[in-house]
Design a protein around this motif. Sequence first.
Motif, PDB file in Angstrom:
ATOM      1  N   PRO A 187       0.813  -1.217   0.000  1.00  0.00           N
ATOM      2  CA  PRO A 187       0.000   0.000   0.000  1.00  0.00           C
ATOM      3  C   PRO A 187       0.849   1.271   0.000  1.00  0.00           C
ATOM      4  O   PRO A 187       0.423   2.297  -0.524  1.00  0.00           O
ATOM      5  CB  PRO A 187      -0.837  -0.130   1.280  1.00  0.00           C
ATOM      6  N   ASP A 188       2.052   1.222   0.590  1.00  0.00           N
ATOM      7  CA  ASP A 188       2.915   2.411   0.598  1.00  0.00           C
ATOM      8  C   ASP A 188       3.316   2.811  -0.815  1.00  0.00           C
ATOM      9  O   ASP A 188       3.310   3.996  -1.170  1.00  0.00           O
ATOM     10  CB  ASP A 188       4.175   2.140   1.437  1.00  0.00           C
ATOM     11  N   VAL A 189       3.680   1.826  -1.616  1.00  0.00           N
ATOM     12  CA  VAL A 189       4.056   2.114  -3.002  1.00  0.00           C
ATOM     13  C   VAL A 189       2.850   2.643  -3.775  1.00  0.00           C
ATOM     14  O   VAL A 189       2.950   3.615  -4.531  1.00  0.00           O
ATOM     15  CB  VAL A 189       4.619   0.857  -3.690  1.00  0.00           C
ATOM     16  N   LEU A 190       1.698   2.003  -3.594  1.00  0.00           N
ATOM     17  CA  LEU A 190       0.485   2.445  -4.283  1.00  0.00           C
ATOM     18  C   LEU A 190       0.145   3.884  -3.916  1.00  0.00           C
ATOM     19  O   LEU A 190      -0.175   4.696  -4.781  1.00  0.00           O
ATOM     20  CB  LEU A 190      -0.686   1.539  -3.919  1.00  0.00           C
ATOM     21  N   ARG A 191       0.221   4.199  -2.634  1.00  0.00           N
ATOM     22  CA  ARG A 191      -0.096   5.560  -2.199  1.00  0.00           C
ATOM     23  C   ARG A 191       0.865   6.579  -2.788  1.00  0.00           C
ATOM     24  O   ARG A 191       0.475   7.689  -3.153  1.00  0.00           O
ATOM     25  CB  ARG A 191      -0.091   5.630  -0.664  1.00  0.00           C
ATOM     26  N   GLU A 192       2.140   6.207  -2.888  1.00  0.00           N
ATOM     27  CA  GLU A 192       3.127   7.134  -3.427  1.00  0.00           C
ATOM     28  C   GLU A 192       2.860   7.424  -4.898  1.00  0.00           C
ATOM     29  O   GLU A 192       2.913   8.572  -5.344  1.00  0.00           O
ATOM     30  CB  GLU A 192       4.530   6.557  -3.246  1.00  0.00           C
ATOM     31  N   VAL A 193       2.557   6.367  -5.665  1.00  0.00           N
ATOM     32  CA  VAL A 193       2.260   6.561  -7.085  1.00  0.00           C
ATOM     33  C   VAL A 193       0.976   7.375  -7.245  1.00  0.00           C
ATOM     34  O   VAL A 193       0.891   8.280  -8.079  1.00  0.00           O
ATOM     35  CB  VAL A 193       2.131   5.206  -7.812  1.00  0.00           C
ATOM     36  N   GLU A 194      -0.022   7.062  -6.432  1.00  0.00           N
ATOM     37  CA  GLU A 194      -1.278   7.820  -6.499  1.00  0.00           C
ATOM     38  C   GLU A 194      -1.068   9.289  -6.116  1.00  0.00           C
ATOM     39  O   GLU A 194      -1.722  10.183  -6.672  1.00  0.00           O
ATOM     40  CB  GLU A 194      -2.317   7.184  -5.580  1.00  0.00           C
ATOM     41  N   ARG A 195      -0.161   9.537  -5.184  1.00  0.00           N
ATOM     42  CA  ARG A 195       0.102  10.914  -4.766  1.00  0.00           C
ATOM     43  C   ARG A 195       0.637  11.742  -5.926  1.00  0.00           C
ATOM     44  O   ARG A 195       0.278  12.911  -6.095  1.00  0.00           O
ATOM     45  CB  ARG A 195       1.114  10.917  -3.607  1.00  0.00           C
ATOM     46  N   VAL A 196       1.485  11.109  -6.752  1.00  0.00           N
ATOM     47  CA  VAL A 196       2.031  11.811  -7.922  1.00  0.00           C
ATOM     48  C   VAL A 196       0.909  12.139  -8.912  1.00  0.00           C
ATOM     49  O   VAL A 196       0.837  13.240  -9.452  1.00  0.00           O
ATOM     50  CB  VAL A 196       3.113  10.943  -8.603  1.00  0.00           C
ATOM     51  N   LEU A 197       0.026  11.184  -9.117  1.00  0.00           N
ATOM     52  CA  LEU A 197      -1.072  11.398 -10.065  1.00  0.00           C
ATOM     53  C   LEU A 197      -2.115  12.371  -9.521  1.00  0.00           C
ATOM     54  O   LEU A 197      -2.860  12.997 -10.282  1.00  0.00           O
ATOM     55  CB  LEU A 197      -1.749  10.067 -10.382  1.00  0.00           C
ATOM     56  N   GLU A 198      -2.180  12.518  -8.216  1.00  0.00           N
ATOM     57  CA  GLU A 198      -3.181  13.359  -7.579  1.00  0.00           C
ATOM     58  C   GLU A 198      -3.104  14.811  -8.045  1.00  0.00           C
ATOM     59  O   GLU A 198      -4.107  15.523  -8.071  1.00  0.00           O
ATOM     60  CB  GLU A 198      -3.017  13.292  -6.060  1.00  0.00           C
ATOM     61  N   LYS A 199      -1.910  15.262  -8.406  1.00  0.00           N
ATOM     62  CA  LYS A 199      -1.733  16.650  -8.829  1.00  0.00           C
ATOM     63  C   LYS A 199      -2.589  16.983 -10.049  1.00  0.00           C
ATOM     64  O   LYS A 199      -2.976  18.107 -10.239  1.00  0.00           O
ATOM     65  CB  LYS A 199      -0.264  16.919  -9.148  1.00  0.00           C
ATOM     66  N   LYS A 200      -2.855  15.996 -10.894  1.00  0.00           N
ATOM     67  CA  LYS A 200      -3.631  16.254 -12.103  1.00  0.00           C
ATOM     68  C   LYS A 200      -5.055  15.694 -12.027  1.00  0.00           C
ATOM     69  O   LYS A 200      -5.940  16.192 -12.697  1.00  0.00           O
ATOM     70  CB  LYS A 200      -2.926  15.676 -13.327  1.00  0.00           C
TER      71      LYS A 200
END
Length: 352
Positions: A187-200
Motif C-alpha cells: 500500500p505504501d508504493v500504491l499511495r506514493e504513485v497515487e500521490r504523484v497522479l493526484e496533482k492532475k
Amino acid sequence: MAATTTTTEKKSSSKNKKDYSKLSGKQKAAIFLVSLGSEISSEIFKHLREDEVETLTFEIARLDTVEAEFKDAVLEEFQQLMSAQNFITTGGIDFARELLEKSLGSQKAIDIINRLTSSLQVRPFDFIRRTDPAHLLNFIQQEHPQTIALILAYLEPNKASVILQNLPEEIQSDVARRIATMDRTSPDVLREVERVLEKKLSSLSSEDYTAAGGVESIVEILNLVDRSSEKTIIESLEEEDPDLAEEIKKRMFVFEDIVMLDDRAIQKVMREVDTQELAKALKAVDTEVQDKIFRNMSKRAAAMLKEDMEFMGPVRLKDVEESQQKIVSTIRRLEDSGEIVIARSGEDELVV
C-alpha cells in the motif's frame, strides 16, 4: 374501532421496521433469494462457494413466512447497494456519494457508502477509470516503466491496451514484462504513485495489499493492442526473457494460430466472417494457414476466395492486420461463448 385498528397497524409497522434493522446480512440474503424464486436462486448458487451455499440454505430453511414489508425492504436495499457499487466502479467513491445524495439525501447516501466500503475494497487508481487513455498517456509515458506497468495493471484492459500500443517502442516490451511478472504491491508504493497522479486528477488509496498484473493481465491487454504493437512487444520479450515470452504466447491467440482449430471450428468461424475480410487477412500468411482455410471450403468457394485474393492486388499491411484482428476477435468471441474450442500450445484439451 377504526381508531383502534389504525393504532394497531402503526404499532405493527413500527415493530417490523425495528425487526428489519436487526436482521443480519445472511438473513437478508435468504429473504432476497426467496423473493427471487427457486429458478433464479439456483443459478446464483452456482456462483457461490460450498460453505456459502450451506449457510444460505440453513437461513432459508429457518425462514417462516416472509412479510411483504421485509421483502420490499430487502429488494430496495439490494437495488440501492447495486446502484452505489455501479457508481463506485464507474466514477469512484466521491462520484457515487454525489449521485446518491441527489436521489436519497445525505444521510442515506453516507449509510449506503459506509455499508459498501466496509466490505468492498476499491481498487487503486479507481479515480482514473473515467480518464481518456490519450490524456492519461500524456502524463505517464515519461514515468519509470515500473510505474507505468503498475498503473496499466489496474486499468481496464481496453484502456491499458490503448496506452501500451502508444508508448515509445523502446519501453513497450519492458512495461509488458513488468506487468507479466508483477505480483503484489504494498500500500505504501500504491499511495506514493497515487500521490504523484493526484496533482492532475484525484487520489484513492487502499490499505490492503492488492494483487494485479501477472501473465493473464498482460495477455488480456496484448489481445487488444494492434497487431504491429503485439508483434514488436512479443519479439522484444523473446530476446529479453524467452521463457516469459513463451508463457505469454501459449495463452494468446493470433491469426496464424487458426491452424490449431479443428475443421468444425474453422467452418464455424468462416460462417461468421466477411469473405472480403478473409481474403485480405490471408494475403500476408504462409501457405499452411491458407491451405487450412481452403480445405474447409467447397472447391467452388475456395476458388472464388483465391480469385478475390488475386484480383485484390497489393494491400497495405495495416489493412491486412486489421482484417486479421477482426477475425481473431470473432474466434475469441466464439470461444468465450463455448461454440468452439481452441487447443492452445502446451494444453491437453479434453472434449466430451
